[in-house]
Scaffold this motif. Structure first.
Motif, PDB file in Angstrom:
ATOM      1  N   GLY A  42      13.527   8.070 -19.039  1.00 43.72           N
ATOM      2  CA  GLY A  42      13.339   7.282 -20.256  1.00 43.72           C
ATOM      3  C   GLY A  42      11.910   7.245 -20.740  1.00 43.72           C
ATOM      4  N   THR A  43      11.393   6.049 -20.886  1.00 41.81           N
ATOM      5  CA  THR A  43      10.078   5.845 -21.476  1.00 41.81           C
ATOM      6  C   THR A  43       8.979   6.415 -20.594  1.00 41.81           C
ATOM      7  N   LYS A  44       7.831   6.657 -21.233  1.00 45.49           N
ATOM      8  CA  LYS A  44       6.684   7.206 -20.494  1.00 45.49           C
ATOM      9  C   LYS A  44       6.282   6.278 -19.348  1.00 45.49           C
ATOM     10  N   ARG A  45       6.262   4.973 -19.608  1.00 42.88           N
ATOM     11  CA  ARG A  45       5.875   3.997 -18.572  1.00 42.88           C
ATOM     12  C   ARG A  45       6.865   4.032 -17.403  1.00 42.88           C
ATOM     13  N   LEU A  46       8.136   4.095 -17.716  1.00 39.69           N
ATOM     14  CA  LEU A  46       9.159   4.168 -16.671  1.00 39.69           C
ATOM     15  C   LEU A  46       9.044   5.488 -15.912  1.00 39.69           C
ATOM     16  N   ASP A  47       8.797   6.566 -16.634  1.00 38.38           N
ATOM     17  CA  ASP A  47       8.624   7.876 -15.992  1.00 38.38           C
ATOM     18  C   ASP A  47       7.454   7.847 -15.006  1.00 38.38           C
ATOM     19  N   GLU A  48       6.336   7.258 -15.431  1.00 34.09           N
ATOM     20  CA  GLU A  48       5.159   7.169 -14.554  1.00 34.09           C
ATOM     21  C   GLU A  48       5.455   6.314 -13.327  1.00 34.09           C
ATOM     22  N   ALA A  49       6.174   5.217 -13.534  1.00 40.55           N
ATOM     23  CA  ALA A  49       6.542   4.344 -12.406  1.00 40.55           C
ATOM     24  C   ALA A  49       7.447   5.104 -11.428  1.00 40.55           C
ATOM     25  N   CYS A  50       8.364   5.888 -11.969  1.00 42.25           N
ATOM     26  CA  CYS A  50       9.271   6.668 -11.105  1.00 42.25           C
ATOM     27  C   CYS A  50       8.514   7.741 -10.342  1.00 42.25           C
ATOM     28  N   ASP A  51       7.575   8.387 -11.014  1.00 43.04           N
ATOM     29  CA  ASP A  51       6.750   9.392 -10.334  1.00 43.04           C
ATOM     30  C   ASP A  51       5.968   8.758  -9.188  1.00 43.04           C
ATOM     31  N   GLY A  52       5.397   7.578  -9.453  1.00 42.89           N
ATOM     32  CA  GLY A  52       4.652   6.861  -8.405  1.00 42.89           C
ATOM     33  C   GLY A  52       5.550   6.483  -7.244  1.00 42.89           C
ATOM     34  N   PHE A  53       6.753   6.020  -7.571  1.00 45.19           N
ATOM     35  CA  PHE A  53       7.696   5.667  -6.513  1.00 45.19           C
ATOM     36  C   PHE A  53       8.063   6.892  -5.688  1.00 45.19           C
ATOM     37  N   GLN A  54       8.340   7.998  -6.354  1.00 45.68           N
ATOM     38  CA  GLN A  54       8.696   9.227  -5.635  1.00 45.68           C
ATOM     39  C   GLN A  54       7.586   9.629  -4.667  1.00 45.68           C
ATOM     40  N   ALA A  55       6.346   9.543  -5.118  1.00 42.57           N
ATOM     41  CA  ALA A  55       5.218   9.916  -4.247  1.00 42.57           C
ATOM     42  C   ALA A  55       5.121   8.974  -3.051  1.00 42.57           C
ATOM     43  N   ARG A  56       5.249   7.665  -3.310  1.00 42.91           N
ATOM     44  CA  ARG A  56       5.185   6.694  -2.195  1.00 42.91           C
ATOM     45  C   ARG A  56       6.383   6.852  -1.265  1.00 42.91           C
ATOM     46  N   TRP A  57       7.560   7.066  -1.830  1.00 40.15           N
ATOM     47  CA  TRP A  57       8.763   7.244  -1.025  1.00 40.15           C
ATOM     48  C   TRP A  57       8.619   8.462  -0.114  1.00 40.15           C
ATOM     49  N   LYS A  58       8.120   9.565  -0.689  1.00 38.84           N
ATOM     50  CA  LYS A  58       7.940  10.777   0.115  1.00 38.84           C
ATOM     51  C   LYS A  58       6.960  10.520   1.251  1.00 38.84           C
ATOM     52  N   TYR A  59       5.812   9.920   0.926  1.00 42.02           N
ATOM     53  CA  TYR A  59       4.809   9.637   1.948  1.00 42.02           C
ATOM     54  C   TYR A  59       5.375   8.683   3.007  1.00 42.02           C
ATOM     55  N   GLY A  60       5.989   7.608   2.562  1.00 40.71           N
ATOM     56  CA  GLY A  60       6.542   6.619   3.496  1.00 40.71           C
ATOM     57  C   GLY A  60       7.637   7.188   4.374  1.00 40.71           C
ATOM     58  N   SER A  61       8.506   7.991   3.781  1.00 41.38           N
ATOM     59  CA  SER A  61       9.600   8.553   4.584  1.00 41.38           C
ATOM     60  C   SER A  61       9.071   9.572   5.595  1.00 41.38           C
ATOM     61  N   GLU A  62       8.036  10.309   5.212  1.00 36.49           N
ATOM     62  CA  GLU A  62       7.429  11.248   6.162  1.00 36.49           C
ATOM     63  C   GLU A  62       6.761  10.496   7.309  1.00 36.49           C
ATOM     64  N   GLN A  63       6.070   9.403   6.996  1.00 37.11           N
ATOM     65  CA  GLN A  63       5.442   8.599   8.042  1.00 37.11           C
ATOM     66  C   GLN A  63       6.498   7.988   8.958  1.00 37.11           C
ATOM     67  N   THR A  64       7.576   7.494   8.370  1.00 33.07           N
ATOM     68  CA  THR A  64       8.663   6.905   9.164  1.00 33.07           C
ATOM     69  C   THR A  64       9.280   7.959  10.074  1.00 33.07           C
ATOM     70  N   LYS A  65       9.492   9.156   9.549  1.00 27.81           N
ATOM     71  CA  LYS A  65      10.058  10.240  10.358  1.00 27.81           C
ATOM     72  C   LYS A  65       9.138  10.557  11.532  1.00 27.81           C
ATOM     73  N   GLN A  66       7.836  10.612  11.294  1.00 30.36           N
ATOM     74  CA  GLN A  66       6.895  10.892  12.385  1.00 30.36           C
ATOM     75  C   GLN A  66       6.975   9.815  13.463  1.00 30.36           C
ATOM     76  N   MET A  67       7.084   8.558  13.044  1.00 31.10           N
ATOM     77  CA  MET A  67       7.180   7.464  14.018  1.00 31.10           C
ATOM     78  C   MET A  67       8.490   7.536  14.803  1.00 31.10           C
ATOM     79  N   ILE A  68       9.583   7.826  14.097  1.00 30.56           N
ATOM     80  CA  ILE A  68      10.880   7.951  14.772  1.00 30.56           C
ATOM     81  C   ILE A  68      10.850   9.119  15.749  1.00 30.56           C
ATOM     82  N   ASP A  69      10.244  10.226  15.341  1.00 32.62           N
ATOM     83  CA  ASP A  69      10.127  11.384  16.236  1.00 32.62           C
ATOM     84  C   ASP A  69       9.322  11.028  17.487  1.00 32.62           C
ATOM     85  N   ALA A  70       8.238  10.276  17.315  1.00 32.81           N
ATOM     86  CA  ALA A  70       7.413   9.877  18.463  1.00 32.81           C
ATOM     87  C   ALA A  70       8.195   8.965  19.402  1.00 32.81           C
TER      88      ALA A  70
END
Length: 108
Positions: A42-70
């Motif tokens: 949708g809107t540019k603001r919503l698009d930017e918020a979604c992009d930010g969420f995707q980046a944080r989600w990717k980083y967070g899920s990768e960190q969580t995976k590393q912790m679970i693996d450990a």
């Protein structure tokens, strides 16, 4: 002391399967979200918020995976150690029993 501390290696194995399932579910969720692009929403603001969420989600899920693996590696190592101790104790008790029945022991 032995009466208060017990380890069920089958439970450790089940815990490992649960951890592996968590990693699999996390990867599936991330894969499902990867196909949704912010510019489709949708809107540019919503698009930017979604992009930010995707980046944080990717980083967070990768960190969580590393912790679970450990944690998984630690549990695997502990499970193996407990199994080795159980095997060694079983062999030692069998050896003692064999010595007692073979007349190898001396009574004083």
């Amino acid at each position: 002391m032995g009466d208060h501390f017990k380890t069920d290696t089958d439970q450790l194995g089940q815990f490992l399967k649960t951890l592996e399932g968590c990693v699999r579910d996390l990867n599936e969720a991330r894969s499902a979200l990867a196909h949704v692009r912010a510019d489709q929403i949708g809107t540019k603001r919503l698009d930017e918020a979604c992009d930010g969420f995707q980046a944080r989600w990717k980083y967070g899920s990768e960190q969580t995976k590393q912790m679970i693996d450990a944690v998984s590696e630690g549990v695997k190592s502990n499970k193996k150690s407990y199994e080795e101790v159980e095997e060694a104790l079983e062999k030692a008790f069998k050896h003692i029993a064999e010595q007692g029945t073979s007349g190898g022991g001396s009574a004083k």
